[in-house]
Scaffold this active site. Structure first.
Site, short mmCIF file in Angstrom:
data_model
loop_
_atom_site.label_atom_id
_atom_site.label_comp_id
_atom_site.label_asym_id
_atom_site.label_seq_id
_atom_site.Cartn_x
_atom_site.Cartn_y
_atom_site.Cartn_z
N MET A 71 43.11 40.99 28.78
CA MET A 71 42.95 42.52 28.90
C MET A 71 44.30 43.14 28.85
SD MET A 71 39.85 43.05 31.40
CE MET A 71 40.01 41.58 32.34
N GLY A 80 52.50 46.84 27.51
CA GLY A 80 52.46 48.23 28.19
C GLY A 80 51.35 48.80 28.74
N GLY A 130 48.36 47.96 31.75
CA GLY A 130 47.93 47.06 32.86
C GLY A 130 46.51 47.49 33.35
N GLU A 159 33.82 39.66 39.20
CA GLU A 159 35.13 39.32 39.10
C GLU A 159 36.07 39.47 40.45
OE1 GLU A 159 39.73 39.20 36.86
OE2 GLU A 159 37.88 40.37 35.96
N GLN A 213 54.83 32.62 60.03
CA GLN A 213 55.72 32.90 61.24
C GLN A 213 55.46 32.08 62.52
OE1 GLN A 213 58.21 35.11 60.99
NE2 GLN A 213 58.88 34.80 63.01
N THR A 230 44.83 46.28 40.73
CA THR A 230 45.66 46.35 42.04
C THR A 230 45.04 46.81 43.01
OG1 THR A 230 46.77 48.12 41.37
CG2 THR A 230 47.69 46.42 40.53
N GLU A 263 45.82 49.15 44.72
CA GLU A 263 45.82 50.67 44.55
C GLU A 263 44.71 51.32 43.70
OE1 GLU A 263 49.54 48.94 46.33
OE2 GLU A 263 48.36 48.60 44.35
#
Length: 391
Positions: free
Chosen positions: A130, A134, A136, A247, A341, A370, A372
């Site tokens: 996909m 240029g 995403g 997915e 850590q 993402t 976002e």
């Protein structure tokens, strides 16, 4: 850990035992070699097919088990994460969780007979492309075109970040069959290996998941039979949206399992490691860190299992999958970072599993949309009347 899971029955646990043995025999001994090479040996994939770990949902008439039960996919993901070989096993999860649903839901009888038997045996490894250099997460901006010319589509364009891009035998390509349209111009077409005009570009080197081959793909006047179109022209965006929920659910399963595996290793480490004459696990800060992470992962596991049940019932929507995807992958980042850590300097050494998990986990908040974008999907649904009614 203490969380009680009643998601699986005895048949599932038998499957788990079999797949765990497969991972230990076929993947773990070769993982280091494949990490260095940047790709797995396809003989492992064929072995997975021979042992029944590929295409479980494929109907029996095409050579599959006819078992459309996502819990088997969950088990495969869990066992790969627990063995810390998710990169070498991702060719299996991508094949089963992400590519196969398109070939089950969007194909006609001739296409199913042509592709599904090989999907079960491992003779055909699948991929889906996909993302473009240029474009995403905005699939409507795809520039790759597939223009009808007689009995063929002529495909031109390029794709990047294609998982299984080097090893795949066929790839589902998102392309514009009508470049003047946005969503309604997008279609899905299957490009098979050795198609004239189809070539593979760079073997992309990543900071994690190094044994999972990732590549660029190029299409230069590639002539693809019109019979390779999935569904009707212009239906690609709707098909993608229908399958992206699974997915993202699969990524949520992988993320919470990865977080819990790293936490288990860290608890063991803190019980054994000493500082200033006492075990790390006896320090208050260590106890508080582990307590917070243990609580968060157990709560998230319950939520993920709840959504798996929803998915089994055919009731998983895009918004709930987006919630699980961003929450669990963010949680995984937090847990892995904090566990590293607690390992101190040893956490920075690649020979320790937490270091590798740290690198492998980083991409989880990026691919399949993402985090976002996940929040944008959820946000758009908040004021929708049907969503308010359901809540």
């Amino acid at each position: 850990m203490a969380v009680h899971r009643d998601l699986f029955d005895e048949t599932h646990e038998d499957f788990r035992s079999s797949f765990r043995a497969f991972v230990q025999a076929e993947i773990v001994p070769n993982h280091e070699k494949w990490e260095a090479a940047g790709r797995v040996d396809k003989s492992m994939f064929l072995a997975a097919g021979a042992q029944g770990f590929l295409g479980m949902a494929v109907p029996e008439e095409y050579g599959g088990l006819g078992v459309d039960d996502f819990r088997y996919n969950v088990i495969i993901s869990e066992e790969l994460q627990r063995a810390n070989v998710i990169g070498s096993g991702m060719c299996i999860t991508l094949h089963n969780d992400i590519v196969l649903p398109y070939l089950l839901s969007a194909t006609n009888e001739e296409q199913r007979a042509r592709w599904l038997p090989g999907f079960v045996t491992g003779e055909i490894m699948g991929a889906i492309s996909m993302t473009e250099p240029g474009a995403g997460s905005d699939l409507a901006s795809v520039r790759t075109t597939a223009i009808r010319d007689g009995d063929h589509y002529v495909v031109n364009g390029s794709k990047t970040f294609v998982t299984n891009g080097l090893n795949c035998d066929l790839v589902i390509v998102a392309a514009k069959t009508d470049p003047e349209e946005r969503h309604r111009g997008l279609s899905l077409i299957v490009v098979e290996d050795a198609t004239p005009g189809f070539s593979r570009g760079r073997h992309l080197r990543k900071i994690g998941l190094k044994s999972q081959d990732t590549a660029e793909l190029f299409f230069d006047e590639a002539r693809v039979p019109a019979d390779n179109l999935l569904g009707e022209p212009g239906t690609g965006f709707a098909t993608l949206m229908a399958n992206l929920a699974q997915e993202r659910m699969a990524l949520s399963v992988s993320a919470i399992t990865g977080a819990r595996a790293v936490l288990d290793w860290t608890i063991d480490y803190c019980r054994e490691r000493e500082a200033f004459g006492q075990r790390l696990s006896s320090f208050q800060n260590t106890k508080f860190e582990l307590a917070e992470m243990l609580t968060a992962t157990e709560v998230a596991q319950v939520y993920v299992d709840y959504l798996v049940r929803r998915h089994l019932a055919g009731d998983l929507d895009a918004e709930d999958a987006a919630k699980a995807k961003w929450w669990t992958t963010d949680l995984q980042q937090d847990v892995v970072n904090r566990c590293l850590q607690l390992h101190g300097g040893y956490g920075f050494m690649e020979e320790y599993p937490v270091a590798r998990a740290f690198l492998d986990a980083r991409v989880q908040t990026i691919y399949a949309g993402t985090n976002e974008i996940m929040k944008e999907i959820i946000g758009r649904s908040i004021d929708a009347p049907d969503k308010r009614a359901r809540r």
